[in-house]
Design an enzyme around this catalytic site. Structure first.
Site, PDB file in Angstrom:
ATOM      1  N   GLU A  57     -41.925-146.115 -59.990  1.00  0.00           N
ATOM      2  CA  GLU A  57     -42.003-144.479 -59.677  1.00  0.00           C
ATOM      3  C   GLU A  57     -41.677-144.335 -58.377  1.00  0.00           C
ATOM      4  O   GLU A  57     -42.353-143.620 -57.518  1.00  0.00           O
ATOM      5  CB  GLU A  57     -43.489-144.098 -59.947  1.00  0.00           C
ATOM      6  N   GLU A  78     -43.716-147.562 -71.684  1.00  0.00           N
ATOM      7  CA  GLU A  78     -45.252-146.907 -71.590  1.00  0.00           C
ATOM      8  C   GLU A  78     -45.214-145.871 -72.910  1.00  0.00           C
ATOM      9  O   GLU A  78     -45.557-144.808 -72.488  1.00  0.00           O
ATOM     10  CB  GLU A  78     -45.672-146.458 -70.328  1.00  0.00           C
TER      11      GLU A  78
HETATM   12  C1  GLA Z   1     -48.133-145.216 -64.917  1.00  0.00           C
HETATM   13  C2  GLA Z   1     -48.152-146.673 -64.573  1.00  0.00           C
HETATM   14  C3  GLA Z   1     -48.924-147.216 -65.509  1.00  0.00           C
HETATM   15  C4  GLA Z   1     -50.205-146.621 -65.770  1.00  0.00           C
HETATM   16  C5  GLA Z   1     -50.084-145.099 -66.305  1.00  0.00           C
HETATM   17  C6  GLA Z   1     -51.332-144.387 -66.510  1.00  0.00           C
HETATM   18  O1  GLA Z   1     -47.235-144.901 -65.900  1.00  0.00           O
HETATM   19  O2  GLA Z   1     -47.019-147.097 -64.875  1.00  0.00           O
HETATM   20  O3  GLA Z   1     -49.502-148.530 -65.115  1.00  0.00           O
HETATM   21  O4  GLA Z   1     -51.212-146.712 -64.929  1.00  0.00           O
HETATM   22  O5  GLA Z   1     -49.196-144.643 -65.003  1.00  0.00           O
HETATM   23  O6  GLA Z   1     -52.101-145.155 -67.303  1.00  0.00           O
END
Ligand code: GLA
Length: 380
Positions: free
Chosen positions: A162, A267
């Site tokens: 990020e 994710e």
């Molecule tokens: C981001 C992070 C993850 C997690 C999500 C929320 O996507 O990369 O590790 O913390 O937020 O659960």
């Protein structure tokens, strides 16, 4: 012959023997990872109840359906390196062993991230930013210690998480404030030096957005131009019923792959609840709360159908691009595990994952498994 097949064969043999000459059929439980086959790894994020062996119902699903795991929280800086001279590997060790014992591709998440960062990392005792030299040394110690500990046991690391904003500019994190853009190539370089065989990834959310797409393409290209190893871009894949636009998501897959790296959906989840824009505390009227949390018991059929259709569509997109997608990872096992129950509003009842609260596969997962079984039958 794989162990599982030997076990099934033995089971069938035993059953046939017990039944004399009567015909017996033993149906193998369907598995998502078998349905996906060698298109891409089918992964899942584990919480510590799962990697420590406590949550046995989830573990059964993990072993049956997934061949890759990532740590939901236990490798994040605040957990694994809470103080400058103290690491805590207890939970991370358990997580890595779980993956090894079960023959899974283990993914490390994440080395450098502005969030869930131990508070000491970028500041001195007085709370002032450390110098660039000090921060470089801290990053190097952090990355080298963790990556070296699991050298040869982790398939790949989310090295930086990020760092690019939706308009393509750099997030103004402490890392950026102190080191500028250089913190990213440095992080990749330190990780590569510590485990030259590990794959290295850049991971981010909202990757469908054109501005972010451009920024990430620029970043990956510049790493490659500098000769720095980067194997894949992770598209987090936190979705809702009205975002992301599937065409934009596809354009990003194509754009990232165009830089010469693999793409991963790292994710994956899809909230079934109304999208809330602000993440502040929302303590409003009862009616407003009800509007935010409309399905506290079960998901109505119509919403469930729409959710399953949308998940299936995205899954179809991942399959379509299986030549460049190396892994798809769900962000949690069953709905009760999901962070979405508490984000962006606390205490909602959400339905974002591949398995429901009774550990049953969602209809679209059942469809994927059934379709692959009938294809296999046809080929026999
Ligand atoms: C981001 C992070 C993850 C997690 C999500 C929320 O996507 O990369 O590790 O913390 O937020 O659960």
């Amino acid at each position: 012959m794989r162990v599982k097949h030997i076990a099934s064969a033995l089971l069938i043999a035993a059953f046939v023997a017990a039944c004399g000459n009567q015909k017996a059929t033993v149906v193998e439980e369907p598995s998502l990872k078998d349905a996906v086959g060698d298109k891409f790894l089918m992964g899942v994020a584990l919480n510590v109840n799962q990697s420590s062996g406590v949550d046995t119902s989830s573990i059964k699903l993990v072993k049956q359906h997934f061949n890759s795991i990532v740590a939901e929280n236990c490798m994040k800086c605040e957990v694994i390196h809470p103080e400058e001279d103290r690491y805590d590997f207890t939970l991370a060790d358990q997580f890595v062993s779980f993956g090894e014992k079960n023959g899974m591709a283990v993914i490390g998440h994440c080395l450098i991230w502005h969030s869930q960062l131990a508070p000491w990392f970028c500041v001195d005792e007085k709370g002032n930013n450390v110098t660039p030299e000090v921060l470089k040394q801290r990053m190097k110690d952090h990355i080298t210690t963790i990556v070296t500990r699991y050298k040869g046991r982790i398939k790949g690391w989310d090295v930086v998480n990020e760092a690019i904003l939706e308009d393509g500019s750099y997030r103004k994190s402490k890392f950026y404030e102190i080191l500028g853009e250089e913190f990213i190539p440095l992080a990749f370089q330190y990780a590569h030096e510590a485990d030259p065989d590990a794959e290295l990834y850049y991971n981010d959310y909202a990757m469908n957005m054109p501005g972010k797409r451009e920024g990430v393409v620029k970043l990956v290209s510049s790493l490659k131009e500098k000769g720095i190893r980067i194997d894949a871009v992770g598209m987090q894949g936190h979705m809702g019923m009205d975002y992301p636009d599937i065409n934009e998501f596809e354009q990003s897959i194509v754009a990232f792959a165009g830089t010469g790296v693999k793409v991963m959906v790292t994710e994956w989840d899809m909230s079934a609840l109304p999208t809330v824009k602000q993440s502040a505390n929302i303590s409003d009227t009862v009616a407003y709360q009800k509007m935010l949390n409309p399905y506290p018991e079960t998901l109505p059929d119509s919403v469930s159908k729409a959710w399953n259709n949308r998940m299936k569509q995205f899954f179809g997109l991942f399959e379509k691009h299986a030549d460049v997608i190396s892994r798809v990872t769900a962000w949690g096992v069953s709905d009760s595990d999901s962070w979405k129950n508490d984000f962006p509003v606390k205490g909602r009842h959400d339905y974002p994952l591949l398995f429901d609260r009774n550990y049953q596969p969602k209809p679209f997962v059942k469809e994927i498994m059934a379709e692959s079984q009938s294809l296999a039958e046809e080929k026999k």
